[in-house]
Every structure is written in C-alpha cells, then in structure tokens.
Motif scaffolding. Sequence first.
Motif, PDB file in Angstrom:
ATOM      1  N   ILE A 184       0.840  -1.204   0.000  1.00 29.47           N
ATOM      2  CA  ILE A 184       0.000   0.000   0.000  1.00 29.47           C
ATOM      3  C   ILE A 184       0.870   1.248   0.000  1.00 29.47           C
ATOM      4  CG2 ILE A 184      -1.630   1.357   1.373  1.00 29.47           C
ATOM      5  CD1 ILE A 184      -3.043  -1.203   2.087  1.00 29.47           C
ATOM      6  N   LEU A 185       1.896   1.268   0.829  1.00 29.99           N
ATOM      7  CA  LEU A 185       2.790   2.424   0.868  1.00 29.99           C
ATOM      8  C   LEU A 185       3.582   2.534  -0.434  1.00 29.99           C
ATOM      9  CD1 LEU A 185       3.660   4.747   2.655  1.00 29.99           C
ATOM     10  CD2 LEU A 185       5.437   3.308   3.564  1.00 29.99           C
ATOM     11  N   TYR A 186       4.005   1.412  -0.985  1.00 32.70           N
ATOM     12  CA  TYR A 186       4.734   1.418  -2.247  1.00 32.70           C
ATOM     13  C   TYR A 186       3.876   2.005  -3.367  1.00 32.70           C
ATOM     14  CZ  TYR A 186       7.358  -0.205  -6.298  1.00 32.70           C
ATOM     15  OH  TYR A 186       8.047  -0.259  -7.478  1.00 32.70           O
ATOM     16  N   LYS A 187       2.624   1.547  -3.457  1.00 29.72           N
ATOM     17  CA  LYS A 187       1.729   2.038  -4.504  1.00 29.72           C
ATOM     18  C   LYS A 187       1.397   3.514  -4.304  1.00 29.72           C
ATOM     19  CE  LYS A 187      -0.563  -2.219  -5.923  1.00 29.72           C
ATOM     20  NZ  LYS A 187      -0.627  -2.061  -7.363  1.00 29.72           N
ATOM     21  N   ALA A 188       1.294   3.972  -3.057  1.00 29.73           N
ATOM     22  CA  ALA A 188       1.008   5.378  -2.792  1.00 29.73           C
ATOM     23  C   ALA A 188       2.172   6.261  -3.249  1.00 29.73           C
ATOM     24  CB  ALA A 188       0.725   5.588  -1.308  1.00 29.73           C
ATOM     25  N   VAL A 189       3.399   5.842  -2.973  1.00 28.81           N
ATOM     26  CA  VAL A 189       4.569   6.620  -3.403  1.00 28.81           C
ATOM     27  C   VAL A 189       4.685   6.589  -4.920  1.00 28.81           C
ATOM     28  CG1 VAL A 189       7.080   6.792  -3.281  1.00 28.81           C
ATOM     29  CG2 VAL A 189       5.788   6.261  -1.231  1.00 28.81           C
ATOM     30  N   TYR A 190       4.471   5.431  -5.523  1.00 26.29           N
ATOM     31  CA  TYR A 190       4.569   5.291  -6.981  1.00 26.29           C
ATOM     32  C   TYR A 190       3.551   6.191  -7.682  1.00 26.29           C
ATOM     33  CZ  TYR A 190       5.291   2.985 -11.476  1.00 26.29           C
ATOM     34  OH  TYR A 190       5.599   2.725 -12.782  1.00 26.29           O
ATOM     35  N   ARG A 191       2.341   6.207  -7.161  1.00 27.26           N
ATOM     36  CA  ARG A 191       1.298   7.053  -7.751  1.00 27.26           C
ATOM     37  C   ARG A 191       1.569   8.526  -7.492  1.00 27.26           C
ATOM     38  NH1 ARG A 191      -4.832   7.942  -6.506  1.00 27.26           N
ATOM     39  NH2 ARG A 191      -5.531   8.494  -8.580  1.00 27.26           N
ATOM     40  N   GLY A 192       2.176   8.851  -6.360  1.00 27.97           N
ATOM     41  CA  GLY A 192       2.489  10.245  -6.046  1.00 27.97           C
ATOM     42  C   GLY A 192       3.529  10.846  -6.971  1.00 27.97           C
ATOM     43  N   MET A 193       4.330  10.006  -7.612  1.00 32.18           N
ATOM     44  CA  MET A 193       5.363  10.489  -8.535  1.00 32.18           C
ATOM     45  C   MET A 193       4.877  10.494  -9.984  1.00 32.18           C
ATOM     46  SD  MET A 193       9.070   9.346  -7.321  1.00 32.18           S
ATOM     47  CE  MET A 193       8.821   7.707  -6.751  1.00 32.18           C
ATOM     48  N   LYS A 194       3.564  10.581 -10.177  1.00 31.18           N
ATOM     49  CA  LYS A 194       3.014  10.588 -11.531  1.00 31.18           C
ATOM     50  C   LYS A 194       3.564  11.792 -12.292  1.00 31.18           C
ATOM     51  CE  LYS A 194      -1.303   9.852 -13.875  1.00 31.18           C
ATOM     52  NZ  LYS A 194      -2.704   9.586 -13.714  1.00 31.18           N
ATOM     53  N   GLY A 195       3.992  11.566 -13.501  1.00 31.93           N
ATOM     54  CA  GLY A 195       4.580  12.630 -14.308  1.00 31.93           C
ATOM     55  C   GLY A 195       6.094  12.646 -14.259  1.00 31.93           C
ATOM     56  N   ASN A 196       6.683  11.925 -13.309  1.00 31.81           N
ATOM     57  CA  ASN A 196       8.138  11.830 -13.223  1.00 31.81           C
ATOM     58  C   ASN A 196       8.614  10.842 -14.281  1.00 31.81           C
ATOM     59  OD1 ASN A 196      10.814  11.600 -12.534  1.00 31.81           O
ATOM     60  ND2 ASN A 196      10.452  10.760 -10.495  1.00 31.81           N
ATOM     61  N   LEU A 197       9.435  11.308 -15.205  1.00 30.86           N
ATOM     62  CA  LEU A 197       9.880  10.448 -16.301  1.00 30.86           C
ATOM     63  C   LEU A 197      10.805   9.334 -15.825  1.00 30.86           C
ATOM     64  CD1 LEU A 197      10.547  13.188 -18.980  1.00 30.86           C
ATOM     65  CD2 LEU A 197       8.536  11.730 -18.729  1.00 30.86           C
ATOM     66  N   GLN A 198      11.431   9.513 -14.660  1.00 30.07           N
ATOM     67  CA  GLN A 198      12.368   8.521 -14.137  1.00 30.07           C
ATOM     68  C   GLN A 198      11.782   7.778 -12.940  1.00 30.07           C
ATOM     69  OE1 GLN A 198      15.616  11.072 -13.249  1.00 30.07           O
ATOM     70  NE2 GLN A 198      16.219  11.310 -15.367  1.00 30.07           N
ATOM     71  N   ARG A 199      10.450   7.656 -12.920  1.00 34.22           N
ATOM     72  CA  ARG A 199       9.763   7.099 -11.758  1.00 34.22           C
ATOM     73  C   ARG A 199      10.233   5.689 -11.423  1.00 34.22           C
ATOM     74  NH1 ARG A 199       3.233   6.849 -11.386  1.00 34.22           N
ATOM     75  NH2 ARG A 199       3.414   6.046 -13.495  1.00 34.22           N
ATOM     76  N   ARG A 200      10.430   4.827 -12.389  1.00 36.07           N
ATOM     77  CA  ARG A 200      10.838   3.442 -12.104  1.00 36.07           C
ATOM     78  C   ARG A 200      12.239   3.383 -11.517  1.00 36.07           C
ATOM     79  NH1 ARG A 200       8.168  -0.580 -16.450  1.00 36.07           N
ATOM     80  NH2 ARG A 200       6.117   0.363 -16.384  1.00 36.07           N
ATOM     81  N   HIS A 201      13.132   4.228 -11.996  1.00 32.94           N
ATOM     82  CA  HIS A 201      14.494   4.252 -11.454  1.00 32.94           C
ATOM     83  C   HIS A 201      14.507   4.897 -10.062  1.00 32.94           C
ATOM     84  CE1 HIS A 201      15.896   2.916 -15.314  1.00 32.94           C
ATOM     85  NE2 HIS A 201      15.262   3.926 -15.898  1.00 32.94           N
ATOM     86  N   THR A 202      13.667   5.885  -9.873  1.00 32.59           N
ATOM     87  CA  THR A 202      13.588   6.558  -8.571  1.00 32.59           C
ATOM     88  C   THR A 202      13.054   5.607  -7.509  1.00 32.59           C
ATOM     89  OG1 THR A 202      13.182   8.640  -9.718  1.00 32.59           O
ATOM     90  CG2 THR A 202      12.668   8.573  -7.382  1.00 32.59           C
ATOM     91  N   MET A 203      12.101   4.762  -7.861  1.00 34.35           N
ATOM     92  CA  MET A 203      11.507   3.839  -6.897  1.00 34.35           C
ATOM     93  C   MET A 203      12.502   2.779  -6.422  1.00 34.35           C
ATOM     94  SD  MET A 203       8.495   4.765  -6.128  1.00 34.35           S
ATOM     95  CE  MET A 203       7.790   3.344  -5.363  1.00 34.35           C
TER      96      MET A 203
END
Length: 178
Positions: free
Chosen positions: A102-121
């Motif tokens: 749940i926390l992982y999905k909340a952070v992932y969704r909060g970074m919407k629009g970040n082009l490097q979201r997968r690397h940042t996670m």
Amino acid sequence: MSVLKRVQQWATFARVWHIYDATWQNPFASAELIKKYLMGLYKPIYHPMNDCGDHVIVINSAEIALPGDEWTKRVYFHHTGYPGGATWTLAWELHTKDPKMILYKAVYRGMKGNLQRRHTMQRLHIFPDANVPAHLLGNVSNQIKQLRPIPKRLDHMDPEVVKNSPKIFDYPKDYISI
C-alpha cells in the motif's frame, strides 16, 4: 578549485540516506513527504531531468493507518496482461498479503509525471517492521520527521499512571457492559 569548495560540491551531489517510521501514519500523506526526498525536490540543484534524489528507508509499514473506512472501501486494481486477468483487491486484503504494497503504490502514484519514476523507486526501501539490515542502517544520516504523533495505547501505559489520571466519568457499581 579549493579543497573546501570541492568537498562542498561533493556533498551537494551525494545521495543521502533517510529513514522514516510509518507507524500510525497516513500512507498517502507520507507518500508526498517521501517523494520529496526520493526525487531530490528539497535540493537546490533539482531539475526534472536530473537524477539527484536520495535513498529512503521506511520502517514499520505494517502499522500504517488509513483514514476513515478506507480499509474496506479502497480498491486496488491489477491486470496480468492476459484476457480476463483483471483483479480488484480491497486494501485490507492487499495489506494482509503484503504489508509493504500500500505504501509502495502510494509513493509510486504520487510520482506521476516523473519520467524517471521506475528508477527513482529503486531507491525506496520498505520494511514491514523495524528489522532493517545492518548494511543499510550504516548508511542512514537523516531521519524524516513523522507527520503526526503516535498516540500511546492505554494498555502500554504504566498502570499507576492510568490509575492516577483524571477520569471523565465513573461507571455506576451496578453497570453492566454488553
């Protein structure tokens, strides 16, 4: 360049390790706070195309607190990619299966629009309890302050303190609780 300026520049571009305790915290509000450190939004050198974020270790993700009746009303969607592979899972079921999700999905969704979201996670390390490997704890140099204080449970307080604390009302001697 002087030695002092060189060290200052190294410190500016270094990745800092932060720790955050998610006990009794709202995961959606916590996600906004964690996102700031993962993406490096607080750094003066931040740019959307610059990967200057830090590592964040989240402990006690099994102790999160969703607001209201979100445990029974919030639904998470997943699709396997195959026909008929759509599933909807309630928040309490997802949390029972994996207390980090749940926390992982909340952070992932909060970074919407970040082009490097997968690397940042990849710099987000979530643990369901306080057991963190020593090689990760050795890197931590900052603690992220919790958004709200953790209330102390009555059964964890000293019985003498509970007995001497003021009461709002006393039950009558013939009171029957059901």
